[in-house]
Scaffold this active site. Structure first.
Site, PDB file in Angstrom:
ATOM      1  N   PHE A   1      45.526  52.038  35.600  1.00 26.75           N
ATOM      2  CA  PHE A   1      45.607  53.025  34.558  1.00 26.75           C
ATOM      3  C   PHE A   1      45.397  52.205  33.144  1.00 26.75           C
ATOM      4  CE2 PHE A   1      47.282  55.070  30.860  1.00 26.75           C
ATOM      5  CZ  PHE A   1      46.694  56.494  30.892  1.00 26.75           C
TER       6      PHE A   1
ATOM      7  N   ASP B   1      46.362  43.376  31.395  1.00 22.31           N
ATOM      8  CA  ASP B   1      46.628  44.839  30.347  1.00 22.31           C
ATOM      9  C   ASP B   1      48.377  44.990  30.443  1.00 22.31           C
ATOM     10  OD1 ASP B   1      47.585  47.055  29.412  1.00 22.31           O
ATOM     11  OD2 ASP B   1      45.788  48.450  30.593  1.00 22.31           O
TER      12      ASP B   1
ATOM     13  N   LYS C   1      52.040  50.309  23.165  1.00 20.79           N
ATOM     14  CA  LYS C   1      53.453  50.743  23.264  1.00 20.79           C
ATOM     15  C   LYS C   1      54.600  50.221  22.663  1.00 20.79           C
ATOM     16  CE  LYS C   1      52.255  53.323  27.324  1.00 20.79           C
ATOM     17  NZ  LYS C   1      51.055  53.390  28.253  1.00 20.79           N
TER      18      LYS C   1
HETATM   19  C1  PLP Z   1      49.593  53.502  28.213  1.00 20.10           C
HETATM   20  C2  PLP Z   1      48.709  52.503  28.650  1.00 20.10           C
HETATM   21  C3  PLP Z   1      47.491  52.241  28.176  1.00 20.10           C
HETATM   22  C4  PLP Z   1      46.862  53.417  27.070  1.00 20.10           C
HETATM   23  O1  PLP Z   1      47.549  53.555  25.858  1.00 20.10           O
HETATM   24  P1  PLP Z   1      47.570  54.736  24.969  1.00 20.10           P
HETATM   25  O2  PLP Z   1      48.406  54.283  23.841  1.00 20.10           O
HETATM   26  O3  PLP Z   1      48.172  55.799  25.770  1.00 20.10           O
HETATM   27  O4  PLP Z   1      46.087  54.713  24.516  1.00 20.10           O
HETATM   28  C5  PLP Z   1      46.861  51.519  28.583  1.00 20.10           C
HETATM   29  N1  PLP Z   1      47.108  50.531  29.706  1.00 20.10           N
HETATM   30  C6  PLP Z   1      48.287  50.660  30.371  1.00 20.10           C
HETATM   31  C7  PLP Z   1      48.999  49.898  31.220  1.00 20.10           C
HETATM   32  C8  PLP Z   1      49.163  51.774  29.788  1.00 20.10           C
HETATM   33  O5  PLP Z   1      50.504  51.805  30.346  1.00 20.10           O
END
Ligand code: PLP
Length: 409
Positions: free
Chosen positions: A149, A234, A263
């Site tokens: 994700f 990520d 986040k």
């Molecule tokens: C939440 C998330 C994203 C995307 O972040 P947004 O601020 O919702 O666009 C990308 N990678 C990971 C691992 C995430 O948990």
């Protein structure tokens, strides 16, 4: 005029009904309408209190309205909130220096949302492949993992393996190869002379808090170094204290070439994301090639700097590690007792709990926990994700575990 106030205020049920005709149905929220929050607690319109065990998918690592973060935001609101990058702001240099320092990398590119950070990394990795590695024009590939994700943009869903996230949104961006997660042999087989980067989550959050085997991250680091491609981690969800270390890659003392943060970097107040990388990588960008109107704005930089103040103390990483052991023990006990839990995985204050689909969907379990005053979110049908604020007290965590025990027994 109390009568005016009460007639003007709508109940939770009325507000939920009012959303349906005017709000796109791209989410299916639990039936709770939050009106205020503090620390680990949220309060609904009727004044019922709930323990927040989701923490905005880790955007609220420091709890709701942490006083130091709210203070930093208030102070900055009275100075300047937005300059755009057409001009400098007095907040950005310090934020970038300290973020690079915290992560052991050289350069920062500030964006707003996580998806934007991922998109930025994809663009930068491609440019690096053409200008530094010498990949033939338009031939660069990026290797990603099954179950990933990374966000919701067209390019990012192009390499998602989740049917719901993709279906109906093609045509897709080419140039991605998907390999099984936690499988170094498959990863090695997918890398060739066109490979710009390997993009993975050090722990797959959305997939259900999947933790790769010991040595996987070290293996990815060695493999990418040996084959001459970038390692992009990520850590938008796994980073900034959640796992008991500043970064999830710290558990194996691995430094990626490119680190994606988001986040919690915005302290639960404003969206703040960043691509942090080695100078050789982010150095490929020149003026006009990439940007964002709000990226690195003074309010974001002020709140982000206050987040770094909290992280630099090490207190929250220690709390996540210490209370993570309490969470792990509690979940082990619940799993041992039989009942609905078939498996669980935990690292720091982060856990995925699989429930027996015969005894209820993740959604149904979440609704039962809501009735017990605990907020969680299901993922992939039969997994409950737990990610409380790192500021949670041991008593609060015990209360959440008691509710889980009751619902999952
Ligand atoms: C939440 C998330 C994203 C995307 O972040 P947004 O601020 O919702 O666009 C990308 N990678 C990971 C691992 C995430 O948990």
């Amino acid at each position: 005029m109390t009568t005016t106030a009460t007639t003007a205020t709508r109940s939770s049920a009325q507000l939920i009904r009012a959303e349906a005709p005017v709000l796109a149905h791209n989410y299916h929220p639990l039936p709770v309408v939050v009106a205020r929050a503090e620390g680990s607690w949220v309060e609904d319109v009727e004044g019922r209190r709930y323990l927040d065990m989701l923490a905005g998918y880790s955007a609220l690592n420091f709890g709701h309205r942490h006083p130091a973060l709210v203070d930093a935001a208030h102070r900055q609101l009275d100075l300047v909130t937005l300059t755009s990058r057409a001009f400098h702001s007095d907040r950005l240099a310090g934020f970038a220096e300290r973020l690079a320092g915290l992560t052991g990398l050289d350069m920062v590119l500030p964006m707003n949302t996580g998806a934007e950070a991922v998109e930025t990394a994809v663009k930068v990795a491609r440019k690096w492949a053409y200008e530094v590695k010498g990949v033939a024009p338009d031939r660069a590939t990026i290797v990603v993992a099954d179950g990933n994700f990374h966000g919701r943009t067209t390019t990012i869903v192009s390499f998602s393996t989740d049917g719901t996230a993709r279906s109906g949104f093609g045509p897709f961006t080419p140039g991605f190869r998907v390999v099984p997660y936690d499988d170094l042999a498959a990863l090695e087989a997918a890398i060739d002379e066109t490979t710009a980067a390997v993009l993975i989550e050090p722990i797959q959050g959305e997939a259900g808090v999947l933790i790769p085997g010991d040595g996987y991250l070290t293996g990815v680091r060695e493999l990418t170094r040996r084959t001459g491609c970038l390692f992009i981690a990520d850590e938008i969800q796994s980073g900034l204290g959640r796992t008991g270390r500043t970064l999830a890659v710290d558990h194996e003392s691995v430094v990626p070439d490119v680190l994606l943060l988001g986040k919690a970097l915005g302290g639960g107040i404003v969206p703040v994301s960043a691509v942090v990388a080695r100078r050789e990588v982010l150095g490929v960008l020149r003026p006009g090639e990439h940007g964002s109107t709000f990226g690195g704005n003074p309010l974001a930089a002020a709140v982000g700097s206050a987040v770094l103040d909290l992280l630099e103390t090490g207190e929250y990483q220690r709390r996540a590690a210490g209370l993570g052991a309490v969470l792990d023990r509690g979940l082990a006990e619940i799993a041992r007792a039989g009942g609905a839990v078939t498996a669980y995985r935990a690292r720091g204050l982060w856990a995925g709990v699989d429930v027996d689909p015969a005894l209820g969907t993740g959604r149904q379990i979440s609704e039962r926990l809501l009735a017990e005053g605990v907020l969680v979110k299901d993922t992939h049908g039969s997994t409950i994700r737990l990610a409380p604020p790192l500021t949670i007290t041991e008593e609060e965590l015990d209360a959440a575990l008691a509710a889980l025990r009751k619902v999952l027994a």
